[in-house]
Design an enzyme around this catalytic site. Structure first.
Site, mmCIF file in Angstrom:
data_model
loop_
_atom_site.group_PDB
_atom_site.id
_atom_site.type_symbol
_atom_site.label_atom_id
_atom_site.label_comp_id
_atom_site.label_asym_id
_atom_site.label_seq_id
_atom_site.Cartn_x
_atom_site.Cartn_y
_atom_site.Cartn_z
ATOM 1 N N HIS A 1 86.742 59.372 88.818
ATOM 2 C CA HIS A 1 85.915 58.170 88.933
ATOM 3 C C HIS A 1 85.128 58.127 90.241
ATOM 4 C CE1 HIS A 1 88.858 56.509 85.819
ATOM 5 N NE2 HIS A 1 87.697 56.629 85.229
ATOM 6 N N ASP B 1 87.787 52.397 80.281
ATOM 7 C CA ASP B 1 89.000 52.228 81.102
ATOM 8 C C ASP B 1 88.721 51.459 82.381
ATOM 9 O OD1 ASP B 1 88.138 54.093 83.169
ATOM 10 O OD2 ASP B 1 88.735 55.723 81.850
ATOM 11 N N GLU C 1 79.913 49.906 75.923
ATOM 12 C CA GLU C 1 81.121 50.558 75.393
ATOM 13 C C GLU C 1 81.198 50.283 73.900
ATOM 14 O OE1 GLU C 1 84.211 52.360 74.292
ATOM 15 O OE2 GLU C 1 83.904 52.531 76.463
ATOM 16 N N ASN D 1 76.989 51.115 70.417
ATOM 17 C CA ASN D 1 76.899 52.556 70.531
ATOM 18 C C ASN D 1 75.926 52.902 71.659
ATOM 19 O OD1 ASN D 1 75.113 55.062 69.719
ATOM 20 N ND2 ASN D 1 77.116 55.396 68.777
ATOM 21 N N GLY D 2 76.315 53.820 72.533
ATOM 22 C CA GLY D 2 75.486 54.136 73.689
ATOM 23 C C GLY D 2 74.107 54.642 73.323
ATOM 24 N N ASP E 1 79.958 58.119 80.888
ATOM 25 C CA ASP E 1 81.394 58.405 80.984
ATOM 26 C C ASP E 1 81.958 58.407 79.573
ATOM 27 O OD1 ASP E 1 84.030 58.691 81.676
ATOM 28 O OD2 ASP E 1 84.279 56.646 82.420
ATOM 29 N N SER E 2 81.669 59.490 78.859
ATOM 30 C CA SER E 2 82.001 59.552 77.437
ATOM 31 C C SER E 2 83.281 60.339 77.196
ATOM 32 C CB SER E 2 80.855 60.227 76.676
ATOM 33 O OG SER E 2 80.760 61.592 77.065
ATOM 34 N N THR E 3 83.747 60.255 75.967
ATOM 35 C CA THR E 3 84.795 61.162 75.515
ATOM 36 C C THR E 3 84.162 62.532 75.294
ATOM 37 O OG1 THR E 3 84.378 60.535 73.222
ATOM 38 C CG2 THR E 3 86.091 59.308 74.402
#
Length: 286
Positions: free
Chosen positions: A64, A88, A108, A140-141, A158-160
């Protein structure tokens, strides 16, 4: 796969890492993700999404801090920030530390991630969701960056991993629209996986970023949770001087904020852009 004592990551089919489970706190599959949260005696509380480690209490600060402060201090005059993903709250926490930032928009897709992390990982956000500068949007981004008229000095993705809903944040259309939504001298950064095992991911990102940004590159950090080498962060800007910000300027900017870090510092900042030769060779061929 989870059994009574061991959780095993499935990001790579021929090798992996495992964690002993002290206690399972949450496991549920919703329309977006398969989410699990459990305690581990070494890494503290751990959240996995779709059987891939997303964050741990022990080493989250590295990820982060690097994804937030490197672009912020490189630029020096960030006022408006867009965070895509990051439910998060760790990126939001770090961005909120900068009092000179005026507006923070966070998009998010899954509200349950935010709510779960507020409950099980409260120190990740550290009450940053209460910051009055924040506008939180559940969307959705890719959809957001396509339709918004807002302009930003910094966009942080900051995606999966590019699996499931995260796929749309690694395609050319997403980078194109992020570029469209940046102000002059704006910076785009994104998590981009562990390069040693995910070379195709950095090659794809690099090819796409080069279409839209004059300066497309990567920087890196060693994060124990994301095994297999160093975690790569994508970088895109039209001003190459921002990536080359010198040591004295960084020191001066950091000193003015009076911020204290656990990983980030000006020397780490500069060295993080020095990539190993195998990565340089891979990118040169792309």
């Amino acid at each position: 796969m989870i059994n009574k004592k061991i959780w095993h990551e499935t990001l790579h089919c021929h090798l992996g890492q495992y964690f002993l489970i002290d206690k399972i706190l949450y496991q549920q599959k919703n329309k977006y993700h398969d989410i699990k949260i459990f305690d581990n005696s070494v890494m503290g509380r751990i959240m996995t999404i779709d059987n891939i480690v997303q964050t741990t209490e022990k080493d989250e600060f590295i990820y982060h801090e690097m994804l937030s402060h490197v672009p912020i201090f490189s630029h020096g005059l960030i006022k408006d920030v867009l965070i895509v993903g990051g439910g998060d709250g760790g990126i939001l926490r770090e961005v909120c530390k900068h009092k000179n930032i005026n507006n923070i928009t966070m998009v998010e897709i899954d509200i349950s991630i935010i709510n779960l992390c507020k409950k099980y990982f409260p120190t990740h956000s550290n009450n940053a969701y209460e910051d009055p500068r924040l506008e939180l949007i559940i969307d959705n981004g890719l959809n957001f960056v396509k339709k918004t008229n807002k302009k930003f000095d910094l966009i942080i993705s900051d995606s999966t991993d590019p699996i499931g809903p995260g796929k749309s944040l690694f395609i050319s259309e997403f980078y194109l629209n992020c570029k469209k939504n940046l102000k002059k001298n704006g910076i785009f950064v994104a998590q981009n996986g562990v390069s040693f095992f995910q070379k195709n991911e950095i090659v794809s990102t690099y090819k796409n970023l080069k279409k839209y940004f004059y300066d497309a590159s990567f920087y890196q950090a060693a994060i124990p949770t994301y095994y297999g080498g160093t975690m790569m962060f994508a970088w895109g800007s039209d001003n190459i001087e921002l990536r080359l910000t010198n040591l004295e300027k960084l020191k001066s900017r950091i000193k003015k904020t009076k911020l204290i870090f656990n990983y980030y510092n000006p020397h780490i900042h500069i060295s993080s852009f020095s990539l190993p030769q195998y990565i340089i060779n891979t990118l040169d061929k792309s």
